[in-house]
Design an enzyme around this catalytic site. Structure first.
Site, short mmCIF file in Angstrom:
data_model
loop_
_atom_site.label_atom_id
_atom_site.label_comp_id
_atom_site.label_asym_id
_atom_site.label_seq_id
_atom_site.Cartn_x
_atom_site.Cartn_y
_atom_site.Cartn_z
N GLY A 162 0.84 -1.20 0.00
CA GLY A 162 0.00 0.00 0.00
C GLY A 162 0.86 1.24 0.00
CB SER A 163 0.03 4.74 0.61
OG SER A 163 -0.57 4.64 1.88
CB THR A 164 5.16 5.77 1.65
OG1 THR A 164 5.74 5.10 0.53
CG2 THR A 164 6.26 6.14 2.63
CB THR A 194 -1.15 2.99 4.95
OG1 THR A 194 -2.03 3.93 4.37
CG2 THR A 194 -1.94 2.06 5.84
N GLY A 195 2.02 2.51 5.36
CA GLY A 195 3.10 1.59 5.73
C GLY A 195 3.77 2.01 7.04
CD GLU A 214 7.40 -5.20 -1.61
OE1 GLU A 214 7.80 -4.17 -2.18
OE2 GLU A 214 8.11 -6.21 -1.46
P1 NAD Z 1 -3.39 2.39 1.28
O1 NAD Z 1 -2.12 2.48 2.02
O2 NAD Z 1 -4.37 3.47 1.44
O3 NAD Z 1 -4.17 1.04 1.63
C1 NAD Z 1 -3.56 -0.23 1.51
C2 NAD Z 1 -4.25 -1.20 2.44
O4 NAD Z 1 -4.00 -0.81 3.79
C3 NAD Z 1 -5.77 -1.25 2.31
O5 NAD Z 1 -6.20 -2.58 2.47
C4 NAD Z 1 -6.23 -0.40 3.48
O6 NAD Z 1 -7.53 -0.70 3.92
C5 NAD Z 1 -5.21 -0.77 4.53
N1 NAD Z 1 -5.05 0.20 5.61
C6 NAD Z 1 -5.34 1.51 5.62
N2 NAD Z 1 -5.02 2.07 6.81
C7 NAD Z 1 -4.49 1.06 7.56
C8 NAD Z 1 -3.93 1.01 8.88
N3 NAD Z 1 -3.85 2.08 9.66
N4 NAD Z 1 -3.48 -0.18 9.33
C9 NAD Z 1 -3.52 -1.28 8.54
N5 NAD Z 1 -4.03 -1.29 7.29
C10 NAD Z 1 -4.50 -0.13 6.81
O7 NAD Z 1 -2.96 2.18 -0.24
P2 NAD Z 1 -3.90 2.10 -1.53
O8 NAD Z 1 -4.45 3.47 -1.76
O9 NAD Z 1 -4.82 0.95 -1.40
O10 NAD Z 1 -2.85 1.73 -2.66
C11 NAD Z 1 -2.10 2.69 -3.32
C12 NAD Z 1 -0.69 2.79 -2.81
O11 NAD Z 1 -0.10 1.50 -2.75
C13 NAD Z 1 0.22 3.60 -3.70
O12 NAD Z 1 1.06 4.43 -2.91
C14 NAD Z 1 1.06 2.55 -4.41
O13 NAD Z 1 2.31 3.02 -4.89
C15 NAD Z 1 1.19 1.51 -3.37
N6 NAD Z 1 1.44 0.20 -3.95
C16 NAD Z 1 2.66 -0.36 -3.76
C17 NAD Z 1 2.96 -1.57 -4.34
C18 NAD Z 1 4.31 -2.21 -4.13
O14 NAD Z 1 4.41 -3.42 -4.37
N7 NAD Z 1 5.32 -1.50 -3.70
C19 NAD Z 1 2.00 -2.22 -5.12
C20 NAD Z 1 0.76 -1.63 -5.30
C21 NAD Z 1 0.48 -0.42 -4.69
#
Ligand code: NAD
Length: 493
Positions: free
Chosen positions: A238-240, A242-243, A260
């Site tokens: 997911g996003s940096t 949230t990571g 990731e």
């Molecule tokens: P996001 O971080 O908003 O959400 C990702 C997941 O995390 C979702 O399932 C969401 O419900 C969950 N989440 C949200 N808040 C949380 C928390 N506090 N604790 C635990 N889980 C939580 O990301 P997104 O908008 O779904 O995806 C887009 C982002 O992901 C972009 O920044 C993209 O670059 C990145 N991405 C990275 C990769 C990679 O492999 N590096 C691949 C695909 C997407």
């Protein structure tokens, strides 16, 4: 234990029954479960309501954790070859449901059908290839002692999945996790739950209860899972932004994490390229999946001497990319997946006038319904402008220029991100030399976004943390390392 070629949960895998795509349930301890309250996403091409899906409660989380703990005890003891066969049989079942998964992906995620079908093909390929990798075992024999390094199952894993490749990214966590002997609980994005719920429902035909589970919920669910004391690992994509929260939460119980995260991938285009060949490829790699790819090209950095010609060729190629609903076979860019992301991407369009950016192509967007954005190139904005420093995660990309190789590398590396990058040149040695100076987990020459499940994938800097996914290191990331010292004769000190 599940039979891998016979009957699990009363169903034969030889003549698979098609999945029922009318209802969507959590999967807890091998059973499909509804919840008292439900929720739904919004279909991005039409603005209509998506399928009703469960709204997981803390009690559901507890029951899934208990089931996973029980499953771990027996699953970890199942021979590797049997676990491998189960994953491969599961992948075949996904292949036989390809059409339905693709339709749902186009409906709930928005991507054009041909790319949805491609995501399903990649899913099957990833699962089978990962299942067929070998976990290494090291052995040193010296005198009367033997040292053995082996990898043992780590424990219960939570797989948190984003909305851009919901099927592939969930499956690419499930396969290495379960083949190495660990149960997994998949948490889909609240924007794309339906496909992942079906993916895990299908898994019940191949794995014992509690090995592969799925919980769908709202924004509360992720934090409940990352804070829970039972999981040994969080595998997060997911996003940096949230990571960082996931890592903070996991730190309290010292869970392992694989993060990731986002990217801001540069393409360095050298003056010796065949412009007519390369410019359309660069344009499609910026706009594929409507720019919603961690590895989409997000900065095109072109040698100044060819910048005008290259931009003109990119503009021409971009004008040929059709925007529309994913069900139209001519469409290259489907809608942005959700309203939050749509508003974020539109924020960059609002900056066009404010920041006085020069628009080479695109620049205005249609009115709804549907979250459609026109592919847009911003011609040489300032290096410190938001469109250069941030990840729009939508089809709007800046074109920048450089004079010398040193300047190209400096610009490419001038970011907190380090996921992918590419160098485009007619001279492979020169391109390879430059590629090795870029701070990114994957660097391509004359291509981009070509991935392979046999090799590790991950990011430098704030694009990731923890071990990489995929390849043998990805398998090892679901294991504990154990070193055994075996001596025939007790040591005399
Ligand atoms: P996001 O971080 O908003 O959400 C990702 C997941 O995390 C979702 O399932 C969401 O419900 C969950 N989440 C949200 N808040 C949380 C928390 N506090 N604790 C635990 N889980 C939580 O990301 P997104 O908008 O779904 O995806 C887009 C982002 O992901 C972009 O920044 C993209 O670059 C990145 N991405 C990275 C990769 C990679 O492999 N590096 C691949 C695909 C997407």
């Amino acid at each position: 234990m599940a039979s891998t070629n016979g009957h699990t949960n009363g169903r034969s895998t030889k003549q698979p029954e098609p999945l029922d795509w009318t209802t969507f349930s959590n999967v807890i301890n091998g059973k499909l479960e509804s919840t008292q309250k439900t929720r739904h996403g919004i279909l991005p091409a039409t603005g209509e309501n998506g399928p009703e899906v469960p709204l997981t409660t803390p009690d559901d989380v507890e029951r899934a954790m208990t089931a996973a703990q029980a499953a771990f005890i027996t699953w970890a003891e199942v021979p590797y070859a049997e676990r491998r066969a189960a994953v491969i049989a599961y992948a075949d079942a996904i292949a036989s449901e390809k059409e339905s998964f693709s339709q749902m992906l186009t409906k709930e995620q928005g991507k054009p059908l041909k790319f949805a079908a491609m995501e399903l093909d990649l899913t099957v390929h990833w699962m089978k290839t990962i299942a067929n990798l070998e976990l290494p075992e090291e052995r040193i024999v010296e005198g009367d002692r033997e040292i053995l390094v082996r990898y043992t199952p780590l424990g219960i894993t939570v797989g948190i999945v984003p909305w851009n490749y919901p099927i592939l990214l969930a499956a690419a966590k499930i396969a290495p996790c379960v083949v190495t002997g660990n149960p997994i609980i998949i948490k889909p994005s609240p924007f794309t739950p339906a496909g992942d719920l079906k993916l895990v429902e299908l898994a019940q035909r191949f794995f014992p209860p509690g090995v592969v589970q799925c919980l769908s919920g709202d924004d509360n669910l992720g934090p409940w899972l990352t804070a829970h004391p039972v999981p040994a690992k969080i595998s997060f994509t997911g996003s940096t932004f949230t990571g960082k929260k996931v890592m903070e939460s996991a730190a309290k119980t010292l869970k392992r994490v694989t993060l990731e995260l986002g990217g801001n991938d540069p393409a360095i285009v050298l003056e010796d390229v065949d412009i007519d060949d390369v410019a359309p490829k660069v344009a499609s790699l910026a706009f594929l999946n409507s720019g919603q790819i961690c590895l989409a090209l997000k900065r095109v950095i072109v040698q100044e001497s060819i910048a005008d010609k290259f931009l003109a060729a990119m503009v021409k190629a971009t004008q040929e990319l059709k925007v529309g609903p994913g069900t139209d076979p001519e469409v290259f860019l489907g809608p942005i997946q959700n309203s939050m992301q749509y508003e974020r991407v539109k924020g960059f369009f609002a900056d066009i006038e404010k920041e006085n950016w020069k628009v080479a192509v695109g620049g205005t967007n249609p009115d709804g319904p549907g979250y459609f954005i026109t592919p847009t190139i911003i011609d040489r904005p300032k290096d410190d402008s938001r469109i250069v420093t941030e990840e729009p995660f939508g089809p709007i990309v800046p074109l920048l220029t450089f004079k010398t190789e040193e300047e190209a590398i400096r610009k490419a590396n001038d970011t907190q991100m380090g996921l992918g990058a590419s160098v485009w040149s007619g001279d492979l040695d020169r391109a390879n030399r430059l590629a090795q100076k870029i701070q990114a987990g994957t660097v391509w020459v004359n291509t981009h976004f070509e991935l392979d499940p046999r090799v590790p994938f991950g990011g430098h800097k704030q694009s990731g943390n923890g071990s990489y996914e995929w390849g043998v290191p990805g398998l090892i990331s679901f294991c504990n390392s154990q070193t055994l010292f075996l001596k025939k004769n007790p040591t005399k000190l």
